[in-house]
Write a protein that holds these residues in place. Structure first.
Motif, short mmCIF file in Angstrom:
data_model
loop_
_atom_site.label_atom_id
_atom_site.label_comp_id
_atom_site.label_asym_id
_atom_site.label_seq_id
_atom_site.Cartn_x
_atom_site.Cartn_y
_atom_site.Cartn_z
N SER A 44 0.79 -1.36 -0.43
CA SER A 44 0.55 0.20 0.21
C SER A 44 0.80 1.36 0.55
O SER A 44 2.33 1.25 0.07
CB SER A 44 -0.83 -0.12 1.38
N THR A 78 -1.16 -5.48 7.62
CA THR A 78 -0.61 -4.21 7.27
C THR A 78 -0.81 -2.93 7.97
O THR A 78 -1.10 -3.31 8.63
CB THR A 78 -2.83 -4.44 6.05
N GLN A 127 -2.46 0.79 9.18
CA GLN A 127 -3.52 1.45 7.69
C GLN A 127 -3.27 2.93 8.17
O GLN A 127 -2.28 3.69 7.67
CB GLN A 127 -4.79 1.45 9.36
N GLU A 128 -3.94 3.28 7.04
CA GLU A 128 -4.05 4.70 6.18
C GLU A 128 -4.54 5.76 7.75
O GLU A 128 -5.05 5.42 8.18
CB GLU A 128 -4.46 5.43 5.15
N LYS A 151 -7.92 6.25 8.80
CA LYS A 151 -8.42 5.69 10.08
C LYS A 151 -8.93 6.09 11.39
O LYS A 151 -9.86 5.90 11.99
CB LYS A 151 -7.86 3.95 9.57
N ASP A 197 -10.46 4.72 14.35
CA ASP A 197 -9.46 3.51 14.17
C ASP A 197 -8.39 3.78 14.63
O ASP A 197 -7.75 4.33 13.70
CB ASP A 197 -10.60 2.59 13.37
N ASP A 226 -2.30 1.31 14.29
CA ASP A 226 -1.52 1.44 12.94
C ASP A 226 -1.52 0.35 11.95
O ASP A 226 -1.32 0.49 10.67
CB ASP A 226 -0.18 2.22 13.15
N GLY A 248 -5.02 -5.07 16.20
CA GLY A 248 -4.41 -4.37 16.17
C GLY A 248 -3.46 -3.56 17.18
O GLY A 248 -3.65 -4.13 18.38
#
Length: 315
Positions: free
Chosen positions: A34, A81, A83-84, A87, A92, A95, A108
């Motif tokens: 990503s 992953t 996260q952007e 989020k 949310d 990270d 998470g």
């Protein structure tokens, strides 16, 4: 991007690498590509002391493995992953997210580098903090109090003023804005008894359970905190493996005990609640030039004793 944010991104990447290195030994792991992964890798590649980041991440992973057997036990593949940032604005705060398709399990981690801030929010003459934070509209009294202050700042901004040139900025703007904010918290608490403290913590910590990993380079250790608010952390694995460490479900507060300025400070307020929660909110400009809003650096300075907290040394 400021250096603190870059350091945080670098630590995210180090944590992701550490997870993959360890888990590759026992399970099938895939890192999802990503743009945010590339950003984190770039920050990691330019970080001056990658060894410290790696040691900090390895120490944190040791603890999380003991809390989450689903990481290393399960028949379906494991995906990792980053996260952007959007989020976080959606509620949310995680990270890194590890996901197994089996039983739709996920966990998470929020990665922090030399700080433990939970939220960076803004106050202005138009931002409805009641709606954004608690789901209830702010009062007319609140907007009346803050609008005149931020209207003045808008004039100064249009004239090109810098914060350092306003000699009385703390007494003229910071203190009255914080007073208006505190008054509004009390006002909303009176209107909606037992709800606002609960919603405040939910707003700050987000809609998902998570672990917070705080790398402290000066102390040479990593602290792991488990925010198991909704009861999704620390589960037995699909093949019956139990966690080696426990992180119980945490109670949210329902009462404000005190909302006032921190002793000897005009820029920080403390919000003390029941169940062991205390929140610190520090107001600051976060910019050289005057803007039409002010920033709140929000931290949890007191957490319930039931929250799992473990500090692992890596020096």
């Amino acid at each position: 991007m400021v250096s603190q944010a870059l350091n945080g991104k670098a630590f995210e990447y180090a944590f992701l690498l550490s997870m993959k290195r360890e888990l590759d030994k026992i399970t099938n792991v895939t890192i999802i590509s990503s743009k945010q992964l590339e950003t984190a890798k770039e920050a990691y590649d330019t970080y001056p002391s990658k060894e410290d980041l790696d040691r900090a991440a390895n120490a944190g992973i040791k603890v999380i493995y003991k809390l989450e057997p689903n990481l290393h036990h399960g028949s379906s593949p494991l995906s990792l992953t980053i996260q952007e940032d959007a989020k976080g604005r959606e509620g949310d705060v995680r990270d890194i997210v590890a996901i197994r398709g089996e039983n739709y399990w996920e966990v998470g981690i929020s990665c922090k580098h030399n700080h433990g801030a939970v939220k960076h929010s803004r106050l202005s003459g138009t931002i409805d903090i009641g709606k954004a934070w608690f789901g209830y509209n702010s009062s007319e009294e609140y907007f009346k109090e803050v609008k005149q202050l931020f209207d003045e700042l808008e004039v100064l901004r249009s004239e090109g003023w810098k914060w350092r040139d306003i000699e009385d900025k703390v007494d003229r703007y910071y203190v009255p804005v914080l007073n208006a904010f505190m008054d509004e918290l009390k006002r909303l608490d009176n209107l909606y008894p037992d709800e606002i403290p609960n919603r405040l913590i939910s707003y700050l910590l987000g809609k998902n359970d998570f672990y917070k990993a705080i790398a402290k380079t000066k102390q040479g250790n990593t602290t792991i905190q488990g925010f198991n608010i909704y009861g999704s952390l620390n589960k037995i694995s699909s093949d019956g493996k139990k966690p080696q460490l426990k992180t119980p479900k945490v109670k949210l507060p329902s009462r404000f005990y005190d909302i006032s300025f921190k002793p000897k400070s005009k820029t920080t307020i403390l919000i003390a609640c029941d169940e062991g929660w205390t929140i610190s909110c520090r107001i600051h400009s976060a910019a050289t030039k005057v803007e039409k809003s002010l920033k709140l650096d929000v931290q949890l300075v007191g957490v319930p004793p039931s929250i799992h907290q473990h500090t692992e040394s890596w020096t």
